[in-house]
Motif scaffolding. Structure first.
Motif, PDB file in Angstrom:
ATOM      1  N   LEU A  96      69.089  58.366   1.374  1.00 32.46           N
ATOM      2  CA  LEU A  96      70.532  58.161   1.241  1.00 32.46           C
ATOM      3  C   LEU A  96      70.860  56.836   0.554  1.00 32.46           C
ATOM      4  CD1 LEU A  96      71.702  59.543   4.696  1.00 32.46           C
ATOM      5  CD2 LEU A  96      72.117  60.570   2.440  1.00 32.46           C
ATOM      6  N   THR A  97      70.615  56.795  -0.751  1.00 34.67           N
ATOM      7  CA  THR A  97      70.994  55.649  -1.575  1.00 34.67           C
ATOM      8  C   THR A  97      71.639  56.197  -2.844  1.00 34.67           C
ATOM      9  OG1 THR A  97      68.900  55.552  -2.780  1.00 34.67           O
ATOM     10  CG2 THR A  97      69.018  54.304  -0.720  1.00 34.67           C
ATOM     11  N   PRO A  98      72.455  55.399  -3.517  1.00 26.38           N
ATOM     12  CA  PRO A  98      73.131  55.915  -4.722  1.00 26.38           C
ATOM     13  C   PRO A  98      72.171  56.494  -5.768  1.00 26.38           C
ATOM     14  CG  PRO A  98      74.132  53.858  -4.070  1.00 26.38           C
ATOM     15  CD  PRO A  98      72.927  54.049  -3.184  1.00 26.38           C
ATOM     16  N   TRP A  99      71.068  55.801  -6.041  1.00 25.65           N
ATOM     17  CA  TRP A  99      70.154  56.285  -7.075  1.00 25.65           C
ATOM     18  C   TRP A  99      69.400  57.544  -6.653  1.00 25.65           C
ATOM     19  CZ3 TRP A  99      69.478  56.010 -12.052  1.00 25.65           C
ATOM     20  CH2 TRP A  99      70.038  54.945 -12.748  1.00 25.65           C
ATOM     21  N   TYR A 100      69.357  57.813  -5.360  1.00 23.44           N
ATOM     22  CA  TYR A 100      68.612  58.980  -4.882  1.00 23.44           C
ATOM     23  C   TYR A 100      69.519  60.104  -4.376  1.00 23.44           C
ATOM     24  CZ  TYR A 100      64.063  57.026  -5.680  1.00 23.44           C
ATOM     25  OH  TYR A 100      62.933  56.541  -6.293  1.00 23.44           O
ATOM     26  N   SER A 101      70.788  60.089  -4.775  1.00 21.41           N
ATOM     27  CA  SER A 101      71.678  61.182  -4.368  1.00 21.41           C
ATOM     28  C   SER A 101      71.182  62.525  -4.900  1.00 21.41           C
ATOM     29  CB  SER A 101      73.115  60.904  -4.823  1.00 21.41           C
ATOM     30  OG  SER A 101      73.167  60.749  -6.225  1.00 21.41           O
ATOM     31  N   PHE A 102      70.560  62.530  -6.082  1.00 15.58           N
ATOM     32  CA  PHE A 102      69.982  63.769  -6.620  1.00 15.58           C
ATOM     33  C   PHE A 102      68.863  64.266  -5.706  1.00 15.58           C
ATOM     34  CE2 PHE A 102      67.023  60.635  -8.139  1.00 15.58           C
ATOM     35  CZ  PHE A 102      65.792  61.281  -8.161  1.00 15.58           C
ATOM     36  N   TYR A 103      68.092  63.334  -5.144  1.00 13.00           N
ATOM     37  CA  TYR A 103      66.979  63.668  -4.260  1.00 13.00           C
ATOM     38  C   TYR A 103      67.501  64.258  -2.958  1.00 13.00           C
ATOM     39  CZ  TYR A 103      61.909  62.760  -4.102  1.00 13.00           C
ATOM     40  OH  TYR A 103      60.543  62.867  -4.129  1.00 13.00           O
ATOM     41  N   VAL A 104      68.583  63.683  -2.436  1.00 13.70           N
ATOM     42  CA  VAL A 104      69.214  64.199  -1.221  1.00 13.70           C
ATOM     43  C   VAL A 104      69.721  65.612  -1.476  1.00 13.70           C
ATOM     44  CG1 VAL A 104      71.118  63.901   0.414  1.00 13.70           C
ATOM     45  CG2 VAL A 104      69.821  61.902  -0.378  1.00 13.70           C
ATOM     46  N   PHE A 105      70.400  65.803  -2.603  1.00 14.30           N
ATOM     47  CA  PHE A 105      70.900  67.132  -2.960  1.00 14.30           C
ATOM     48  C   PHE A 105      69.763  68.143  -3.028  1.00 14.30           C
ATOM     49  CE2 PHE A 105      71.523  70.186  -6.457  1.00 14.30           C
ATOM     50  CZ  PHE A 105      72.503  70.975  -5.868  1.00 14.30           C
ATOM     51  N   LEU A 106      68.693  67.809  -3.761  1.00 12.07           N
ATOM     52  CA  LEU A 106      67.562  68.734  -3.887  1.00 12.07           C
ATOM     53  C   LEU A 106      66.878  68.963  -2.542  1.00 12.07           C
ATOM     54  CD1 LEU A 106      66.056  67.606  -7.306  1.00 12.07           C
ATOM     55  CD2 LEU A 106      67.122  69.807  -6.786  1.00 12.07           C
ATOM     56  N   ALA A 107      66.771  67.933  -1.720  1.00 11.65           N
ATOM     57  CA  ALA A 107      66.156  68.091  -0.402  1.00 11.65           C
ATOM     58  C   ALA A 107      66.968  69.048   0.471  1.00 11.65           C
ATOM     59  CB  ALA A 107      65.995  66.737   0.282  1.00 11.65           C
ATOM     60  N   ILE A 108      68.294  68.970   0.378  1.00 15.28           N
ATOM     61  CA  ILE A 108      69.147  69.890   1.139  1.00 15.28           C
ATOM     62  C   ILE A 108      68.970  71.326   0.627  1.00 15.28           C
ATOM     63  CG2 ILE A 108      71.552  70.530   1.610  1.00 15.28           C
ATOM     64  CD1 ILE A 108      72.127  67.447   1.645  1.00 15.28           C
ATOM     65  N   VAL A 109      68.925  71.483  -0.681  1.00 17.32           N
ATOM     66  CA  VAL A 109      68.690  72.820  -1.261  1.00 17.32           C
ATOM     67  C   VAL A 109      67.326  73.338  -0.812  1.00 17.32           C
ATOM     68  CG1 VAL A 109      68.317  74.089  -3.415  1.00 17.32           C
ATOM     69  CG2 VAL A 109      70.224  72.480  -3.239  1.00 17.32           C
ATOM     70  N   GLU A 110      66.303  72.493  -0.909  1.00 19.29           N
ATOM     71  CA  GLU A 110      64.949  72.897  -0.530  1.00 19.29           C
ATOM     72  C   GLU A 110      64.872  73.255   0.951  1.00 19.29           C
ATOM     73  OE1 GLU A 110      63.365  69.843  -3.923  1.00 19.29           O
ATOM     74  OE2 GLU A 110      63.003  69.352  -1.825  1.00 19.29           O
ATOM     75  N   ALA A 111      65.500  72.459   1.803  1.00 14.82           N
ATOM     76  CA  ALA A 111      65.512  72.754   3.240  1.00 14.82           C
ATOM     77  C   ALA A 111      66.236  74.067   3.512  1.00 14.82           C
ATOM     78  CB  ALA A 111      66.155  71.605   4.013  1.00 14.82           C
ATOM     79  N   SER A 112      67.301  74.331   2.773  1.00 12.97           N
ATOM     80  CA  SER A 112      68.025  75.600   2.929  1.00 12.97           C
ATOM     81  C   SER A 112      67.155  76.784   2.513  1.00 12.97           C
ATOM     82  CB  SER A 112      69.309  75.587   2.100  1.00 12.97           C
ATOM     83  OG  SER A 112      70.153  74.550   2.506  1.00 12.97           O
ATOM     84  N   LEU A 113      66.430  76.611   1.412  1.00  9.15           N
ATOM     85  CA  LEU A 113      65.538  77.678   0.943  1.00  9.15           C
ATOM     86  C   LEU A 113      64.423  77.957   1.950  1.00  9.15           C
ATOM     87  CD1 LEU A 113      65.260  76.577  -2.790  1.00  9.15           C
ATOM     88  CD2 LEU A 113      66.274  78.720  -1.983  1.00  9.15           C
ATOM     89  N   THR A 114      63.794  76.902   2.444  1.00  7.30           N
ATOM     90  CA  THR A 114      62.686  77.122   3.375  1.00  7.30           C
ATOM     91  C   THR A 114      63.175  77.601   4.743  1.00  7.30           C
ATOM     92  OG1 THR A 114      62.625  74.733   3.803  1.00  7.30           O
ATOM     93  CG2 THR A 114      61.030  75.612   2.203  1.00  7.30           C
ATOM     94  N   ALA A 115      64.370  77.197   5.145  1.00  7.98           N
ATOM     95  CA  ALA A 115      64.952  77.734   6.381  1.00  7.98           C
ATOM     96  C   ALA A 115      65.229  79.232   6.214  1.00  7.98           C
ATOM     97  CB  ALA A 115      66.228  76.985   6.747  1.00  7.98           C
ATOM     98  N   THR A 116      65.667  79.625   5.032  1.00  7.31           N
ATOM     99  CA  THR A 116      65.887  81.050   4.749  1.00  7.31           C
ATOM    100  C   THR A 116      64.562  81.809   4.785  1.00  7.31           C
ATOM    101  OG1 THR A 116      67.811  80.477   3.405  1.00  7.31           O
ATOM    102  CG2 THR A 116      66.877  82.677   3.079  1.00  7.31           C
ATOM    103  N   ILE A 117      63.497  81.168   4.304  1.00  7.06           N
ATOM    104  CA  ILE A 117      62.164  81.779   4.374  1.00  7.06           C
ATOM    105  C   ILE A 117      61.799  82.061   5.830  1.00  7.06           C
ATOM    106  CG2 ILE A 117      59.691  81.270   4.111  1.00  7.06           C
ATOM    107  CD1 ILE A 117      60.520  79.803   1.442  1.00  7.06           C
TER     108      ILE A 117
END
Length: 130
Positions: A96-117
């Motif tokens: 959770l830092t400004p430069w890593y907001s893309f990483y947070v976004f992708l991590a949330i997407v990835e967690a959603s995908l694997t939770a769906t799995i």
């Protein structure tokens, strides 16, 4: 759609997100300098090997989802889907830092995908539809 194809598709999408996140991270300040100097998390043969073990799992799960015996595939998807969901949730929180907001976004997407799995694997039908 056959459960095996659903799971393989979700693992494929998650794998691409992992790759994009690691690639985009190269554009963050001082990342390239840390790679050149060796002052980073993956600064030893052991760390690189452990990272390789972790990152080989999603692509292998594509194969196991399609080709594995249903009961084994089901439990591998539940186990590794759960592990990767938790791992990505921790990464999102820790990034959770400004430069890593893309990483947070992708991590949330990835967690959603694997939770769906995990959810699909739990619902794995007793008998595959023809």
């Amino acid at each position: 759609m056959n459960i095996k194809f659903k799971l393989a598709s979700l693992w494929t999408t998650a794998t691409f997100c992992y790759l994009y996140g690691d690639y985009f991270e190269l554009y963050t300040p001082e990342k390239v300098d840390s790679l050149i100097s060796g002052e980073n998390v993956l600064n030893s043969p052991t760390a690189l090997f452990i990272a390789s073990l972790i990152m080989v799992t999603p692509p292998l799960m594509i194969v196991f989802s399609l080709m594995g015996k249903p009961i084994i595939s089901k439990w591998l998807n539940i186990i590794f889907g759960s592990i990767f969901t938790l791992m990505m949730a921790f990464i999102a929180i820790g990034s959770l830092t400004p430069w890593y907001s893309f990483y947070v976004f992708l991590a949330i997407v990835e967690a959603s995908l694997t939770a769906t799995i995990v959810w699909y694997a739990f619902k794995w039908p007793k008998r595959e539809p023809d």
